[in-house]
Design a protein around this motif. Structure first.
Motif, PDB file in Angstrom:
ATOM      1  N   ARG A  95      43.255  52.343  33.512  1.00 32.29           N
ATOM      2  CA  ARG A  95      42.786  51.113  34.176  1.00 32.29           C
ATOM      3  C   ARG A  95      43.976  50.150  34.240  1.00 32.29           C
ATOM      4  O   ARG A  95      44.395  49.598  33.214  1.00 32.29           O
ATOM      5  N   VAL A  96      44.538  49.993  35.421  1.00 33.69           N
ATOM      6  CA  VAL A  96      45.806  49.247  35.530  1.00 33.69           C
ATOM      7  C   VAL A  96      45.761  48.218  36.665  1.00 33.69           C
ATOM      8  O   VAL A  96      44.863  48.250  37.516  1.00 33.69           O
ATOM      9  N   SER A  97      46.760  47.333  36.670  1.00 35.39           N
ATOM     10  CA  SER A  97      46.904  46.331  37.753  1.00 35.39           C
ATOM     11  C   SER A  97      48.379  46.269  38.166  1.00 35.39           C
ATOM     12  O   SER A  97      49.253  46.307  37.285  1.00 35.39           O
ATOM     13  N   ASP A 117      50.980  37.330  50.241  1.00 32.85           N
ATOM     14  CA  ASP A 117      51.158  37.903  48.898  1.00 32.85           C
ATOM     15  C   ASP A 117      49.911  38.678  48.474  1.00 32.85           C
ATOM     16  O   ASP A 117      49.999  39.728  47.818  1.00 32.85           O
ATOM     17  N   ARG A 118      48.741  38.158  48.864  1.00 33.68           N
ATOM     18  CA  ARG A 118      47.500  38.848  48.488  1.00 33.68           C
ATOM     19  C   ARG A 118      47.402  40.205  49.206  1.00 33.68           C
ATOM     20  O   ARG A 118      47.002  41.199  48.616  1.00 33.68           O
ATOM     21  N   VAL A 119      47.813  40.216  50.483  1.00 31.36           N
ATOM     22  CA  VAL A 119      47.787  41.475  51.237  1.00 31.36           C
ATOM     23  C   VAL A 119      48.745  42.488  50.602  1.00 31.36           C
ATOM     24  O   VAL A 119      48.415  43.663  50.425  1.00 31.36           O
ATOM     25  N   GLN A 120      49.920  42.018  50.211  1.00 36.56           N
ATOM     26  CA  GLN A 120      50.914  42.928  49.629  1.00 36.56           C
ATOM     27  C   GLN A 120      50.412  43.529  48.307  1.00 36.56           C
ATOM     28  O   GLN A 120      50.485  44.744  48.085  1.00 36.56           O
ATOM     29  N   VAL A 121      49.876  42.668  47.442  1.00 39.55           N
ATOM     30  CA  VAL A 121      49.450  43.179  46.134  1.00 39.55           C
ATOM     31  C   VAL A 121      48.183  44.028  46.281  1.00 39.55           C
ATOM     32  O   VAL A 121      47.963  44.984  45.517  1.00 39.55           O
ATOM     33  N   ASP A 136      41.041  47.174  39.894  1.00 39.87           N
ATOM     34  CA  ASP A 136      40.117  46.233  40.539  1.00 39.87           C
ATOM     35  C   ASP A 136      40.801  44.967  41.002  1.00 39.87           C
ATOM     36  O   ASP A 136      40.247  44.204  41.791  1.00 39.87           O
ATOM     37  N   GLU A 137      41.989  44.715  40.447  1.00 40.71           N
ATOM     38  CA  GLU A 137      42.686  43.499  40.885  1.00 40.71           C
ATOM     39  C   GLU A 137      44.193  43.660  40.745  1.00 40.71           C
ATOM     40  O   GLU A 137      44.684  44.505  39.998  1.00 40.71           O
ATOM     41  N   GLY A 138      44.897  42.839  41.532  1.00 37.96           N
ATOM     42  CA  GLY A 138      46.343  42.759  41.389  1.00 37.96           C
ATOM     43  C   GLY A 138      46.689  41.383  40.850  1.00 37.96           C
ATOM     44  O   GLY A 138      45.813  40.515  40.711  1.00 37.96           O
ATOM     45  N   VAL A 139      47.970  41.191  40.558  1.00 36.73           N
ATOM     46  CA  VAL A 139      48.420  39.895  40.042  1.00 36.73           C
ATOM     47  C   VAL A 139      49.670  39.486  40.814  1.00 36.73           C
ATOM     48  O   VAL A 139      50.562  40.311  41.038  1.00 36.73           O
ATOM     49  N   VAL A 140      49.695  38.225  41.256  1.00 39.18           N
ATOM     50  CA  VAL A 140      50.943  37.683  41.813  1.00 39.18           C
ATOM     51  C   VAL A 140      51.475  36.686  40.796  1.00 39.18           C
ATOM     52  O   VAL A 140      50.738  35.794  40.359  1.00 39.18           O
ATOM     53  N   TYR A 141      52.749  36.876  40.405  1.00 37.06           N
ATOM     54  CA  TYR A 141      53.340  35.948  39.433  1.00 37.06           C
ATOM     55  C   TYR A 141      54.369  35.072  40.154  1.00 37.06           C
ATOM     56  O   TYR A 141      55.348  35.582  40.708  1.00 37.06           O
ATOM     57  N   TYR A 142      54.091  33.742  40.185  1.00 40.74           N
ATOM     58  CA  TYR A 142      55.012  32.811  40.852  1.00 40.74           C
ATOM     59  C   TYR A 142      55.983  32.260  39.811  1.00 40.74           C
ATOM     60  O   TYR A 142      55.568  31.531  38.886  1.00 40.74           O
ATOM     61  N   CYS A 143      57.257  32.655  39.948  1.00 42.96           N
ATOM     62  CA  CYS A 143      58.241  32.359  38.897  1.00 42.96           C
ATOM     63  C   CYS A 143      58.433  30.859  38.693  1.00 42.96           C
ATOM     64  O   CYS A 143      58.514  30.393  37.559  1.00 42.96           O
ATOM     65  N   GLU A 144      58.526  30.101  39.810  1.00 41.76           N
ATOM     66  CA  GLU A 144      58.840  28.675  39.656  1.00 41.76           C
ATOM     67  C   GLU A 144      57.716  27.940  38.930  1.00 41.76           C
ATOM     68  O   GLU A 144      57.959  27.066  38.096  1.00 41.76           O
ATOM     69  N   SER A 145      56.470  28.281  39.220  1.00 41.57           N
ATOM     70  CA  SER A 145      55.339  27.627  38.539  1.00 41.57           C
ATOM     71  C   SER A 145      54.970  28.354  37.249  1.00 41.57           C
ATOM     72  O   SER A 145      54.101  27.896  36.523  1.00 41.57           O
ATOM     73  N   ARG A 147      53.187  30.931  36.955  1.00 43.25           N
ATOM     74  CA  ARG A 147      51.727  31.104  36.995  1.00 43.25           C
ATOM     75  C   ARG A 147      51.364  32.509  37.468  1.00 43.25           C
ATOM     76  O   ARG A 147      51.908  32.995  38.458  1.00 43.25           O
ATOM     77  N   ARG A 148      50.406  33.122  36.719  1.00 41.79           N
ATOM     78  CA  ARG A 148      49.849  34.412  37.146  1.00 41.79           C
ATOM     79  C   ARG A 148      48.601  34.140  37.953  1.00 41.79           C
ATOM     80  O   ARG A 148      47.718  33.419  37.490  1.00 41.79           O
ATOM     81  N   VAL A 149      48.519  34.702  39.116  1.00 40.50           N
ATOM     82  CA  VAL A 149      47.312  34.516  39.937  1.00 40.50           C
ATOM     83  C   VAL A 149      46.652  35.883  40.108  1.00 40.50           C
ATOM     84  O   VAL A 149      47.266  36.820  40.640  1.00 40.50           O
ATOM     85  N   ALA A 150      45.421  36.000  39.646  1.00 40.59           N
ATOM     86  CA  ALA A 150      44.687  37.268  39.793  1.00 40.59           C
ATOM     87  C   ALA A 150      44.174  37.378  41.227  1.00 40.59           C
ATOM     88  O   ALA A 150      43.658  36.409  41.794  1.00 40.59           O
ATOM     89  N   VAL A 151      44.335  38.553  41.817  1.00 39.03           N
ATOM     90  CA  VAL A 151      43.866  38.784  43.198  1.00 39.03           C
ATOM     91  C   VAL A 151      42.853  39.932  43.164  1.00 39.03           C
ATOM     92  O   VAL A 151      43.233  41.112  43.070  1.00 39.03           O
TER      93      VAL A 151
END
Ligand code: SF4
Length: 555
Positions: A95-97, A117-121, A136-145, A147-151
């Motif tokens: 079970r991975v992301s 970014d959501r389409v890519q992940v 079930d989900e991907g994660v986008v990590y924005y380096c400057e903020s 912040r991990r955003v679950a997609v």
């Protein structure tokens, strides 16, 4: 593009397509790439995740209790037609992301991440599923903020992702470049803006007005050409620095980063390591004879834009289409010669100016290439008959810079020696420029292909001869930057000494760095950049994006 390549769209290209379809086309179909600050910073931030580290067990072997953390994993699926290098795969057991690292800040949106970014992940998550993992989900990590955003991989996002992949494949199959975005703030951050020329192309297509054209690339290049002409020098490389030695002693060194091209005159040695370092970084190495004759160049792998070269050969084989371009090159040259004469002549050469205006008009309507050649020859005779009257310098009482018309092989006076040298350097410049854009510099439209002759570079050079080469001659002589001791005479032939060539190259480089107001686009830009803009616009004419080539003509 090969059919198998079209099947597998990189997930990164899906991101580009959502941002701007033209960007995806330029990158994926035409193989364009250019570094800007964002790209370099992005690369630095990616350095850690780009290293292949950590193990990804197969779904069947995965231990449900065991954490997974694998970096830079390449996955693909023929069924989805997608391929991706995933920055990080994390989870437990099977079970991975996927985690995708982005430079910059997280957007202030309800979804928490940009749609691109959501389409890519999502594409990465689908690839993991295709390869047997539960995801079930991907994660986008924005380096400057930070912040991990679950997609979440919803049905809606999956449908959008697969539709984008299909659109990208269709775009590549059809081979038609999408139009540029109009007045979009996205272009300002786009690394390919200097290649795409969104506002310039939109203006020439009639989609926007002159007031809408922004210069969204630097007016000048940061890197500069390196010229070496002292016989016996050797060029080597140490780390990221170029070292120039004479008899083993270090004379000079420079960062590779600060060099845009290298020109070697005569017997200068260069190590294999140095040639390779230049080729790796796309820095062309140009070779001249000791006397300044441009003999050839080394370049890295040929530019990927095969489409452009295919169109170039097709256009060169079509007599009417060739003629249309040739008319523009020649008329541009005649008008720019006329402007140089009008601006710099102390008297009133009204008859010559009227004749040049007439010849430029006639060139625009020439019925064939032979007629055009005749008109160009007549214009050159009129122009050069007065060129000597623009020269005010020279050593007192000396007739060094008397000029009685153009002589080529060999130059029979110092002014002709300087002109020939400058034309050779300018031909080199445009050879490099046309290669950078993706053209074959040997296949021209006005100049006939002949063994080893950069015919396309000579075509594009026509409108710039007065603006760059002849204008540099006026500066050198009228400001007394060159004198009789800078020339050698052998019988009837005149040539520049090493010091003379140095003085000419200094003045030439200053001219290339001069900012000029673009007559169509209204912004200030260096002559070196103008050469590239013109070459790129010629490319857009060949792809049918803009209806006709517009020569660069100063007012
Ligand atoms: S400059 Fe603008 S139109 Fe051109 S590729 Fe970039 S975003 Fe698209």
């Amino acid at each position: 593009m090969h059919a198998e390549d079209i099947l597998l769209v990189p997930a990164r290209i899906l991101n580009e397509y959502v941002y701007c379809p033209r960007l995806a086309y330029l990158e994926w179909v035409q193989g364009e790439f250019r570094e800007n600050v964002d790209v370099v910073e992005g690369k630095l931030e990616h350095r850690r995740v780009d290293e292949e580290r950590g193990e990804l067990p197969t779904p069947e072997e995965a231990d449900p209790e065991r954490p997974v953390a694998a970096r830079s994993v390449l996955l693909s699926s023929d069924r989805l037609g997608i391929i991706a290098r995933i920055d990080l795969i994390e989870g437990e057991g099977n079970r991975v992301s996927p985690v995708d690292y982005k430079r910059g800040r997280a957007p202030d949106l309800p979804e928490g991440a940009w749609e691109a970014d959501r389409v890519q992940v999502c594409a990465q998550a689908l690839l993991l599923r295709e390869n047997g993992y539960r995801c079930d989900e991907g994660v986008v990590y924005y380096c400057e903020s930070r912040r991990r955003v679950a997609v979440p991989v919803t049905e809606e996002l999956t449908t959008r992702c697969l539709a984008v992949a299909e659109e990208v494949r269709r775009m590549a199959r059809e081979g038609t470049i999408p139009p540029p975005l109009v007045n979009s703030p996205k272009c300002i951050r786009c690394s390919l803006a200097p290649i795409c020329l969104p506002d310039e192309v939109s203006l020439l297509r009639g989609a926007v007005g002159e007031e809408d054209v922004r210069r969204i690339f630097p007016a000048r290049d940061d890197a500069a050409p390196l010229y070496l002409q002292t016989q016996g020098l050797s060029v080597g490389i140490r780390g990221e620095r170029v070292e120039i030695r004479e008899g083993g002693s270090l004379m000079r060194d420079a960062r590779l980063l600060d060099i845009s091209q290298v020109s070697l005159f005569g017997n200068i040695q260069i190590t294999t390591q140095a040639v390779r370092a230049f080729l790796d970084r796309g820095i062309p190495v140009c070779y001249f004879s000791m006397g300044g004759w441009f003999q050839g160049w080394s370049q890295g792998l040929v530019h990927k834009n095969v489409e452009l070269r295919r169109l170039q050969y097709a256009r060169a084989a079509d007599p009417e289409a060739r003629l249309a371009l040739a008319r523009r090159f020649v008329a541009g040259k005649i008008r720019n010669s006329r402007t140089l004469l009008r601006r710099n002549h102390a008297g009133d050469p009204a008859a010559a100016l009227a004749e040049l205006a007439r010849l430029a008009e006639a060139a625009e309507k020439a019925a064939n290439l032979e007629t055009l050649l005749g008109l160009e020859g007549a214009a050159a005779r009129t122009y050069f008959a007065h060129f000597g009257e623009l020269l005010q310098g020279g050593d007192p009482g000396c007739r060094t810079f008397d000029f009685n018309g153009r002589s080529r092989r060999p130059p029979t006076d110092p002014v002709n020696a300087v002109l020939s040298f400058l034309y050779s350097v300018l031909a080199k410049e445009l050879t490099v420029t046309t290669m950078t854009v993706g053209f074959d510099p040997l296949m021209g439209f006005y100049h006939q292909p002949r063994y080893g002759r950069p015919a396309l570079a000579l075509d594009l050079m026509e409108e710039f001869r007065p603006l760059i080469a002849e204008s540099t001659v006026l500066t050198l002589i009228n400001r007394k930057e060159i004198g009789s001791s800078d020339f050698l005479r052998r019988g009837n032939a005149w040539a520049l000494t090493e010091n003379g060539r140095k003085a000419v190259l200094r003045a030439y480089e200053r001219r290339m760095d001069d900012l000029v107001t673009h007559p169509r686009f209204g912004y200030q830009v260096s002559y070196r950049r103008v050469l590239e803009v013109q070459a790129r616009l010629l490319g857009r004419v060949l792809t049918g994006e803009i209806p006709e080539y517009v020569a660069f003509e100063t007012r």
